[in-house]
Enzyme design. Structure first.
Site, PDB file in Angstrom:
ATOM      1  N   THR A 286      29.875  15.888 -36.424  1.00 45.97           N
ATOM      2  CA  THR A 286      29.070  16.251 -35.430  1.00 45.97           C
ATOM      3  C   THR A 286      27.780  15.350 -35.360  1.00 45.97           C
ATOM      4  O   THR A 286      27.553  14.765 -36.296  1.00 45.97           O
ATOM      5  CB  THR A 286      28.414  17.741 -35.524  1.00 45.97           C
ATOM      6  OG1 THR A 286      27.257  17.941 -34.637  1.00 45.97           O
ATOM      7  CG2 THR A 286      27.790  17.815 -37.030  1.00 45.97           C
ATOM      8  N   ASP A 287      27.488  15.087 -34.032  1.00 43.19           N
ATOM      9  CA  ASP A 287      26.307  14.221 -33.894  1.00 43.19           C
ATOM     10  C   ASP A 287      25.024  14.767 -34.344  1.00 43.19           C
ATOM     11  O   ASP A 287      24.038  14.343 -34.680  1.00 43.19           O
ATOM     12  CB  ASP A 287      25.735  14.106 -32.288  1.00 43.19           C
ATOM     13  CG  ASP A 287      25.521  15.288 -31.439  1.00 43.19           C
ATOM     14  OD1 ASP A 287      25.595  16.245 -32.090  1.00 43.19           O
ATOM     15  OD2 ASP A 287      25.160  15.161 -30.525  1.00 43.19           O
ATOM     16  N   GLU A 288      25.063  16.145 -34.877  1.00 42.11           N
ATOM     17  CA  GLU A 288      23.854  16.707 -35.607  1.00 42.11           C
ATOM     18  C   GLU A 288      23.529  15.968 -36.954  1.00 42.11           C
ATOM     19  O   GLU A 288      22.267  16.332 -37.434  1.00 42.11           O
ATOM     20  CB  GLU A 288      24.092  18.119 -35.609  1.00 42.11           C
ATOM     21  CG  GLU A 288      24.095  18.722 -34.144  1.00 42.11           C
ATOM     22  CD  GLU A 288      24.052  20.303 -34.062  1.00 42.11           C
ATOM     23  OE1 GLU A 288      23.488  20.857 -34.984  1.00 42.11           O
ATOM     24  OE2 GLU A 288      24.634  20.871 -33.132  1.00 42.11           O
TER      25      GLU A 288
ATOM     26  N   TYR B  40      23.305  23.664 -41.588  1.00 43.38           N
ATOM     27  CA  TYR B  40      24.785  23.386 -41.080  1.00 43.38           C
ATOM     28  C   TYR B  40      24.928  22.051 -41.072  1.00 43.38           C
ATOM     29  O   TYR B  40      25.914  21.259 -41.348  1.00 43.38           O
ATOM     30  CB  TYR B  40      24.721  23.911 -39.413  1.00 43.38           C
ATOM     31  CG  TYR B  40      25.530  23.154 -38.414  1.00 43.38           C
ATOM     32  CD1 TYR B  40      27.286  23.552 -38.896  1.00 43.38           C
ATOM     33  CD2 TYR B  40      25.437  22.454 -37.504  1.00 43.38           C
ATOM     34  CE1 TYR B  40      28.311  22.852 -38.184  1.00 43.38           C
ATOM     35  CE2 TYR B  40      26.370  21.910 -36.661  1.00 43.38           C
ATOM     36  CZ  TYR B  40      27.828  22.241 -37.198  1.00 43.38           C
ATOM     37  OH  TYR B  40      28.582  21.463 -36.107  1.00 43.38           O
TER      38      TYR B  40
ATOM     39  N   LYS C 150      27.735  19.229 -42.869  1.00 46.19           N
ATOM     40  CA  LYS C 150      28.621  18.410 -42.121  1.00 46.19           C
ATOM     41  C   LYS C 150      28.247  16.791 -42.753  1.00 46.19           C
ATOM     42  O   LYS C 150      29.396  16.185 -42.908  1.00 46.19           O
ATOM     43  CB  LYS C 150      28.407  18.596 -40.762  1.00 46.19           C
ATOM     44  CG  LYS C 150      28.638  19.807 -39.964  1.00 46.19           C
ATOM     45  CD  LYS C 150      30.225  20.163 -40.312  1.00 46.19           C
ATOM     46  CE  LYS C 150      30.994  19.227 -39.365  1.00 46.19           C
ATOM     47  NZ  LYS C 150      32.647  19.809 -39.300  1.00 46.19           N
TER      48      LYS C 150
END
Ligand code: NAD
Ligand code: TYD
Length: 337
Positions: free
Chosen positions: A126-128, A151, A155
């Site tokens: 994810t870009d997060e 979260y 990741k």
């Protein structure tokens, strides 16, 4: 035929991926390994359940024996790891399951990939993992990892482990980092389906903080077209950002939903901000566009409008999945604010 293990294939993006692939390809046998958490729903897969190239296995990616059994029995050559705990707010309420499923689970799959010498392992990230942007700039693949939520930290950890397996053991890893997805079958705890469903039920729409946080939205099928491309021709050991260049403030998304549903903006309720709330995400996807020839195909206005209609037309789908456990979680989370 290529034998591919798709994990988390009963969730939002994974089920859209399986439906998409089995609809237009006949050169893949897909084994779907999913634990069926609150977010996993076999109703997302009713169109493919009897497809000759599809097998479902209920189980946990952390279960070494089960993973080993699957790699062996189905001669797995490719893995796409969608399985994860995926909701930031839940990770704030309790981080342990995020560490287990997202980090240890990925590790279990990587170990099996190493033992069975598979051909490609696509880690869906994810870009997060890049953290939060100020008003300018975009995330590139060179942006340092700086995750802020349990979260996104889990990741980022999984990404680093995957790259370590590439460098140390030659496991053929490729990583994708996509921005926020929208589309059918998204669990209604995430912004867009939650706001649609609350509007339909004339319930308040809880907008965190000032509503000016920005997310970069991509239609789920564009994401999955990119995953297919990476599976086919992504270079081993590389990371590919995926995004459709469509930044939106949360409040504008909420107003757009209300307007399409002909509901009053009085339903909007500004609530206490999410702790550690990332201000802005924006993706530079020029690498996947230039190197693999992928580009987004779906225009935001049309795809978001079709998505809203999908939730209107599929009320049975979301009424069935809103379990007592979920409603309890929603109320608890809401009370905390
Ligand atoms: P989701 O929560 O809708 O689905 C996750 C699926 O994984 C569920 O079916 C769940 O049952 C399964 N699962 C969870 N833990 C498992 C475990 N231990 N073993 C086996 N199955 C397990 O999530 P999603 O939105 O479809 O996201 C899929 C992937 O894409 C995730 O890895 C997420 O980090 C990533 N991602 C999501 C977005 C987004 O906007 N939703 C954007 C970028 C990346
Ligand atoms: P979300 O869908 O949870 O995705 P993520 O946090 O992974 O980007 O949230 C998208 C944005 O919407 C985020 O800035 C938080 C905000 N948000 C609200 O304002 N209200 C809500 O009820 C939810 C679920 C999210």
């Amino acid at each position: 035929m290529k034998n591919i293990l798709v994990t988390g294939g009963a969730g939002f993006i994974g089920s859209n991926f399986i439906n998409y692939m089995l609809n237009h390809r006949d050169d893949f046998n897909i084994v779907n390994l999913d634990k069926l958490t609150y977010a996993g729903n076999l109703a997302n897969l009713t169109n493919v359940v009897n497809h000759k190239n599809y097998t479902f296995v209920k189980g946990d990616i952390c279960n070494t024996d089960l993973v080993d059994y699957i790699f062996n029995k189905y001669n797995i050559e490719y893995v796409i790891n969608f399985a994860a705990e995926s909701h930031v707010d839940r990770s704030i309420l309790g981080s342990e399951i995020f560490f287990k499923s997202n980090v240890l689970g990925t590790n279990t799959l990587l170990e099996a990939a190493k033992r069975y010498r598979i051909k490609k392992f696509v880690q869906i990230s994810t870009d997060e993992v890049y953290g939060s942007l100020g008003p300018a700039g975009k995330f590139t693949e060179q942006t340092p990892l700086s995750p802020n939520s349990p979260y996104s930290s889990s990741k980022a950890s999984a990404d680093m482990m995957a790259l370590a397996f590439y460098h140390t053991y030659d496991v053929p890893v490729v990583i994708t980092r996509c921005s926020n997805n929208y589309g059918p079958y998204q669990f209604p705890e995430k912004l867009i389906p939650l706001m649609i469903i609350n509007s339909m039920n004339n319930k308040k729409l809880p907008v965190y903080g000032d509503g000016l946080n920005v997310r970069d939205w991509v239609y789920v099928l564009d994401h999955n077209r990119a995953v297919e491309q990476v599976l086919e021709s992504g270079k081993l050991g590389e990371v590919y950002n995926i995004g459709a260049n469509r930044e939106m403030k949360n409040i504008d998304i909420v107003k757009l939903i209300l307007s399409q549903l002909n509901k009053s903006e009085d339903l909007i309720e500004f609530v206490k901000d999410r702790p550690g709330h990332d201000r802005r995400y924006a993706i530079d996807s020029s690498k996947i566009q230039n190197e693999l020839g992928w580009k987004p195909k779906y225009a935001f206005e049309e795809a978001i409008s079709q998505t809203i209609n999908w939730y209107i037309e599929n009320e049975n789908w979301w009424r069935n999945i809103l379990s007592a456990e979920y409603l309890e979680y929603y109320e608890k989370q809401y009370e905390l604010r």
